[in-house]
Motif scaffolding. Sequence first.
Motif, mmCIF file in Angstrom:
data_model
loop_
_atom_site.group_PDB
_atom_site.id
_atom_site.type_symbol
_atom_site.label_atom_id
_atom_site.label_comp_id
_atom_site.label_asym_id
_atom_site.label_seq_id
_atom_site.Cartn_x
_atom_site.Cartn_y
_atom_site.Cartn_z
ATOM 1 N N SER A 1 58.323 -55.523 -19.376
ATOM 2 C CA SER A 1 58.249 -54.720 -20.601
ATOM 3 C C SER A 1 57.848 -53.304 -20.248
ATOM 4 O O SER A 1 57.229 -53.044 -19.205
ATOM 5 N N THR A 2 58.194 -52.372 -21.132
ATOM 6 C CA THR A 2 57.903 -50.968 -20.871
ATOM 7 C C THR A 2 56.428 -50.674 -21.061
ATOM 8 O O THR A 2 55.731 -51.339 -21.838
ATOM 9 N N LEU A 3 55.939 -49.692 -20.337
ATOM 10 C CA LEU A 3 54.570 -49.212 -20.489
ATOM 11 C C LEU A 3 54.612 -47.727 -20.822
ATOM 12 O O LEU A 3 55.531 -47.014 -20.410
ATOM 13 N N ASP A 4 53.615 -47.292 -21.558
ATOM 14 C CA ASP A 4 53.511 -45.879 -21.911
ATOM 15 C C ASP A 4 53.014 -45.100 -20.695
ATOM 16 O O ASP A 4 51.843 -45.203 -20.316
ATOM 17 N N ARG A 5 53.894 -44.326 -20.076
ATOM 18 C CA ARG A 5 53.509 -43.629 -18.847
ATOM 19 C C ARG A 5 52.448 -42.564 -19.090
ATOM 20 O O ARG A 5 51.760 -42.148 -18.158
ATOM 21 N N SER A 6 52.291 -42.118 -20.336
ATOM 22 C CA SER A 6 51.286 -41.085 -20.618
ATOM 23 C C SER A 6 49.866 -41.613 -20.463
ATOM 24 O O SER A 6 48.915 -40.832 -20.361
ATOM 25 N N SER A 7 49.717 -42.937 -20.438
ATOM 26 C CA SER A 7 48.382 -43.531 -20.307
ATOM 27 C C SER A 7 48.090 -43.979 -18.877
ATOM 28 O O SER A 7 47.080 -44.637 -18.628
ATOM 29 N N VAL A 8 48.968 -43.613 -17.928
ATOM 30 C CA VAL A 8 48.824 -44.040 -16.536
ATOM 31 C C VAL A 8 48.788 -42.811 -15.628
ATOM 32 O O VAL A 8 49.449 -41.805 -15.894
ATOM 33 N N ARG A 9 47.997 -42.872 -14.562
ATOM 34 C CA ARG A 9 47.927 -41.787 -13.595
ATOM 35 C C ARG A 9 48.120 -42.321 -12.181
ATOM 36 O O ARG A 9 47.705 -43.430 -11.858
ATOM 37 N N LEU A 10 48.746 -41.489 -11.334
ATOM 38 C CA LEU A 10 48.827 -41.772 -9.911
ATOM 39 C C LEU A 10 47.587 -41.181 -9.244
ATOM 40 O O LEU A 10 47.270 -40.005 -9.437
ATOM 41 N N ILE A 11 46.908 -42.000 -8.462
ATOM 42 C CA ILE A 11 45.647 -41.578 -7.868
ATOM 43 C C ILE A 11 45.876 -41.013 -6.474
ATOM 44 O O ILE A 11 46.609 -41.573 -5.669
ATOM 45 N N GLN A 12 45.232 -39.893 -6.200
ATOM 46 C CA GLN A 12 45.317 -39.240 -4.906
ATOM 47 C C GLN A 12 43.915 -39.129 -4.296
ATOM 48 O O GLN A 12 42.965 -39.746 -4.772
ATOM 49 N N THR A 13 43.823 -38.392 -3.237
ATOM 50 C CA THR A 13 42.527 -37.987 -2.702
ATOM 51 C C THR A 13 42.557 -36.461 -2.565
ATOM 52 O O THR A 13 43.646 -35.877 -2.553
ATOM 53 N N PRO A 14 41.395 -35.796 -2.510
ATOM 54 C CA PRO A 14 40.067 -36.364 -2.288
ATOM 55 C C PRO A 14 39.474 -37.052 -3.519
ATOM 56 O O PRO A 14 39.806 -36.715 -4.652
ATOM 57 N N GLN A 15 38.631 -38.043 -3.222
ATOM 58 C CA GLN A 15 37.811 -38.692 -4.230
ATOM 59 C C GLN A 15 36.366 -38.370 -3.854
ATOM 60 O O GLN A 15 35.940 -38.658 -2.735
ATOM 61 N N THR A 16 35.637 -37.761 -4.776
ATOM 62 C CA THR A 16 34.357 -37.128 -4.446
ATOM 63 C C THR A 16 33.250 -37.697 -5.328
ATOM 64 O O THR A 16 33.436 -37.864 -6.535
ATOM 65 N N PHE A 17 32.090 -37.958 -4.704
ATOM 66 C CA PHE A 17 31.014 -38.649 -5.413
ATOM 67 C C PHE A 17 29.646 -38.154 -4.938
ATOM 68 O O PHE A 17 29.521 -37.585 -3.848
ATOM 69 N N ARG A 18 28.637 -38.433 -5.768
ATOM 70 C CA ARG A 18 27.257 -38.249 -5.327
ATOM 71 C C ARG A 18 26.976 -39.221 -4.187
ATOM 72 O O ARG A 18 27.397 -40.391 -4.218
ATOM 73 N N LEU A 19 26.261 -38.763 -3.180
ATOM 74 C CA LEU A 19 25.972 -39.602 -2.018
ATOM 75 C C LEU A 19 25.199 -40.857 -2.397
ATOM 76 O O LEU A 19 25.519 -41.956 -1.917
ATOM 77 N N ASP A 20 24.180 -40.722 -3.248
ATOM 78 C CA ASP A 20 23.372 -41.903 -3.587
ATOM 79 C C ASP A 20 24.198 -42.945 -4.332
ATOM 80 O O ASP A 20 24.037 -44.155 -4.120
ATOM 81 N N TRP A 21 25.126 -42.502 -5.186
ATOM 82 C CA TRP A 21 26.002 -43.448 -5.880
ATOM 83 C C TRP A 21 26.920 -44.148 -4.887
ATOM 84 O O TRP A 21 27.162 -45.361 -4.981
ATOM 85 N N MET A 22 27.427 -43.388 -3.923
ATOM 86 C CA MET A 22 28.327 -43.986 -2.928
ATOM 87 C C MET A 22 27.607 -45.037 -2.089
ATOM 88 O O MET A 22 28.131 -46.142 -1.866
ATOM 89 N N LYS A 23 26.424 -44.691 -1.612
ATOM 90 C CA LYS A 23 25.705 -45.639 -0.752
ATOM 91 C C LYS A 23 25.365 -46.917 -1.508
ATOM 92 O O LYS A 23 25.441 -48.020 -0.951
ATOM 93 N N HIS A 24 25.005 -46.776 -2.764
ATOM 94 C CA HIS A 24 24.727 -47.962 -3.581
ATOM 95 C C HIS A 24 25.993 -48.787 -3.767
ATOM 96 O O HIS A 24 25.993 -50.018 -3.612
ATOM 97 N N ALA A 25 27.097 -48.140 -4.082
ATOM 98 C CA ALA A 25 28.357 -48.846 -4.325
ATOM 99 C C ALA A 25 28.857 -49.548 -3.069
ATOM 100 O O ALA A 25 29.364 -50.675 -3.138
#
Length: 224
Positions: free
Chosen positions: A149-173
Motif C-alpha cells: 500500500s502507498t505511504l505518505d512520503r511527506s511523513s518520512v525522512r531519509l537519515i544521514q550523518t552526522p548524528q550529533t548528541f550530548r556526550l552524557d546522553w550518548m554514554k548512557h545510551a
Amino acid sequence: MQEYVIIVAGGTGSRMKSDIPKQFIPVNGVPVLMHTLSAFRSYSKDLSIILVLPENQFAYWKTLCVQQFFDEPYLLVAGGATRFESVKNGLRTIESQEALVAVHDGVRPVISREIIARAFSTAALHGTSVVSVPLKDSIRWVKESGENSTLDRSSVRLIQTPQTFRLDWMKHAFDQPFQEHFTDCASVLESAGYPIRLIEGSYRNIKITTSEDLALAETYLKQI
C-alpha cells in the motif's frame, strides 16, 4: 563546549566489486576517507577527530597517509564487530565530562561546513541532532504476504550523518545491550528514551556504496 567527531569506516567495497575497501578508493586522486576527515577539519581546527577503522586496515591506511602526505591530526581507534561496538570504542576514548559528539560515516565525503555547524549548534540546544532529507520518490509499504500500500512520503525522512548528541546522553545510551534494530546512533539514543531532533541535510551528502555513488562524489567534490 568541546566538540568531537567519531568517523566510522568499516566498509569492504564488495558492492562495488572492488578489492579495496570503499573508504580507501581514490576520488579525484585522494582516498574517500581523507576527503571526509578534511571536511571536518575545515569546519574547525579545534575539533577533536576520532577515526574508527578495523584494526586489520591500520597498516594500509597509514601507508596511504604517507603516500598522500596526509597529516591531519586525529586519534585512530580499532573498530568492533558492529557499528554499535565501533562507536562505543570511540566513545571510550573521550575523557571530557561535558562535550558534544558527532558520528559520521567515513564514506560520506561531501559534507559541508554549514551542515556540520548546524548539527553541533542544534545538539547544543536540544541534546540531539540528526541530519535528514525528504524523500523524492513515491514509496509503498510491502507486507510479508506481498500485499502493498502507498505511504505518505511527506511523513518520512531519509537519515544521514552526522548524528550529533550530548556526550552524557550518548554514554548512557551506549551502555545498553546491542539490539538488531540499532542501525545508527539515533536508534540507540531513541531506545534509551532520548528525543531525536531532525535537521535539514543535503542530497549531495551521499553515502558511497556503489560505483554510481562514486561518480557522483567525484563531480560534487570538484565543485567544492
